[in-house]
Design an enzyme around this catalytic site. Structure first.
Site, PDB file in Angstrom:
ATOM      1  CE1 TYR A 205      -3.727  -2.361   0.361  1.00  0.00           C
ATOM      2  CE2 TYR A 205      -2.766  -3.047   2.454  1.00  0.00           C
ATOM      3  CZ  TYR A 205      -3.694  -3.222   1.442  1.00  0.00           C
ATOM      4  OH  TYR A 205      -4.584  -4.263   1.504  1.00  0.00           O
ATOM      5  CG  HIS A 261      -4.584   0.981   3.053  1.00  0.00           C
ATOM      6  ND1 HIS A 261      -4.560   1.170   4.405  1.00  0.00           N
ATOM      7  CD2 HIS A 261      -4.974  -0.307   2.867  1.00  0.00           C
ATOM      8  CE1 HIS A 261      -4.892   0.059   5.021  1.00  0.00           C
ATOM      9  NE2 HIS A 261      -5.163  -0.864   4.115  1.00  0.00           N
TER      10      HIS A 261
END
Length: 451
Positions: A205, A261
């Site tokens: 992420y 994210h």
């Protein structure tokens, strides 16, 4: 009068007079009183006897490395119990205490059938509510009670939610690599396996791990040894390039997803999403943290890219304003955190009114019981959007029988009463949980980045 008419008249006469001989012949040797009772109350109209909760306990295991917590609700009916997912990987030990100490005391003696009443009572029983620990415990209880209700009804849970509206559940899987070309190669492999929806990431992420650069905070010996580094500028530049390469190499038919994210500033997320719009993402997930919800209004004005949001929400009421304002397109609920099947169904039904679809959060740190809960809802709600795919290791399947299965990009459930997943407690005990978690991601100067 012909013979058939006479036979009908005789039968009606017998029933009308309450003839013992007639009733005995119709009901296979029962007494007159028993036959009359069955005639008055058909079997399908006889309710099941009440069943009470005898005990509630937590089962902890980590067969794939991530901490998994399962709630087991035992009942006064011999052999009848239910399972639910209460997994909170980062704080698993505290959830166990909440279940074994408080939830057990709260539940013992209550009727297993009264799911809504028990959910509402448990929700306010601690006065302050919606903390992640108590929410996970409540989620496990709720799922376990639905599991029991399905077993008592002799039906899979999806039947109790309205029955199937699709034959199986389309899923997206995760592809990636440290370069756009590596990500494209990964996508092609999953396409060959039958997946039509694929999430693409470059590195972890926020492109964590995609660069070997040593950040200044590491040089200065600041933070923890295992803390990760995120180069925000590198990430913001890499995502549009990755979409361009994957779309060029893999074609227009494949649906592509991406998860920000919540790791960049809201204005940077908006600008990046605008740049990927030409590559037609299926959705972009979690552009803003829960602290920055008002930015969704500006994002909506800036781009038509579909947005998924909600896995970090603790309270189902957090969905109300964004859904009414249609700030996002996919409900990204973590069902084992939001409170279980009961509240997830309420949010899903609300989404139908605003043309917002479901996309339950299904990472590897959800137990097979939790994934089964997702799947049963997915099968039953009209406004389903997509489900996160999962693969269970041999170790996990040795602990959990009846796991949901994947075939050519579709998930299916075990077609038995309840949620369809069972647990081998002796096998589960072979894989103890830990208290370690590593979610620290920092900027170059060491500032913590919020997920």
């Amino acid at each position: 009068m012909n013979q058939l008419d006479q036979s009908r008249r005789d039968t009606l006469k017998m029933l009308g007079m309450g003839s013992s001989a007639g009733l005995l012949s119709l009901f296979g040797g029962l007494s007159t009183a028993q036959a009359r009772e069955q005639l008055a109350t058909p079997r399908y109209a006889v309710g099941a006897a009440p069943v009470k909760i005898k005990a509630v306990k937590a089962i902890a295991t980590a067969p794939q490395g991530s901490n998994l917590i399962v709630v087991k609700v035992e009942t006064t009916e011999p052999g009848l119990y239910g399972l639910g997912c209460a997994t909170f990987t980062q704080r698993a030990a505290t959830v166990i205490v909440a279940i074994n100490t408080y939830l057990n005391e709260f539940c013992v003696g209550k009727d297993v059938d009264n799911i809504e009443d028990m959910w509402q009572a448990a929700y306010v029983s601690s006065y302050w509510r919606n903390g992640p620990v108590l929410n996970n415990a409540l989620s496990g209880l709720d799922q376990a009670l639905w599991d029991i209700k399905g077993k008592r009804a002799g039906m899979p849970v999806y039947q109790l939610l309205g029955g199937k509206v699709r034959f199986a559940i389309p899923c997206y899987t995760h592809a990636g690599g440290n370069t756009p070309e590596a990500a494209a190669d990964s996508v092609k492999k999953f396409m060959a396996d039958g997946f039509k929806y694929i999430r693409i990431q470059q590195g972890g992420y926020g492109a964590v791990g995609a660069t070997a650069d040593k950040p200044d905070f590491k040089v200065a010996n600041f933070g923890g040894e295992t803390d990760n580094y995120m180069n925000e500028r590198l990430y913001l530049k890499s995502v549009p390039k990755m979409f361009e390469v994957v779309r060029k190499e893999c074609g227009e038919e494949i649906e592509l997803l991406h998860d920000i994210h919540e790791r960049v500033q809201p204005i940077d997320a908006i600008n990046m999403i605008k740049r990927v719009e030409e590559f037609r993402p299926f959705f972009i997930e979690d552009p803003f943290s829960p602290e920055n919800m008002k930015w969704f209004a500006q994002l909506r004005q800036a781009t038509s890219v579909p947005i998924a949001m909600g896995e970090l929400f603790n309270n189902i009421n957090e969905f109300k304003e964004p859904m009414v304002n249609q700030w996002f397109d996919f409900i990204r609920i973590h069902v084992s955190q939001i409170g279980g099947i009961s509240p997830a169904m309420k949010v899903a039904r609300l989404g139908e009114w605003f043309n917002i679809r479901t996309a339950w959060h299904g990472p590897g740190d959800v137990s097979p019981v939790g994934h089964a809960a997702h799947a049963h809802i997915d099968l039953a709600v009209w406004n389903f959007g997509i489900q996160e795919a999962v693969q269970f290791s041999e170790k996990t399947q040795s602990v959990f029988s009846g796991c949901p299965t994947m075939n050519k990009g579709y998930m299916s459930v075990n077609e038995v009463p309840g949620l369809g997943v069972d647990i081998n407690e002796k096998e589960a005990a072979k894989y103890p949980i830990s208290t370690k978690s590593n979610w620290q991601v920092r900027k170059m100067d060491g500032t913590i980045i919020r997920p």
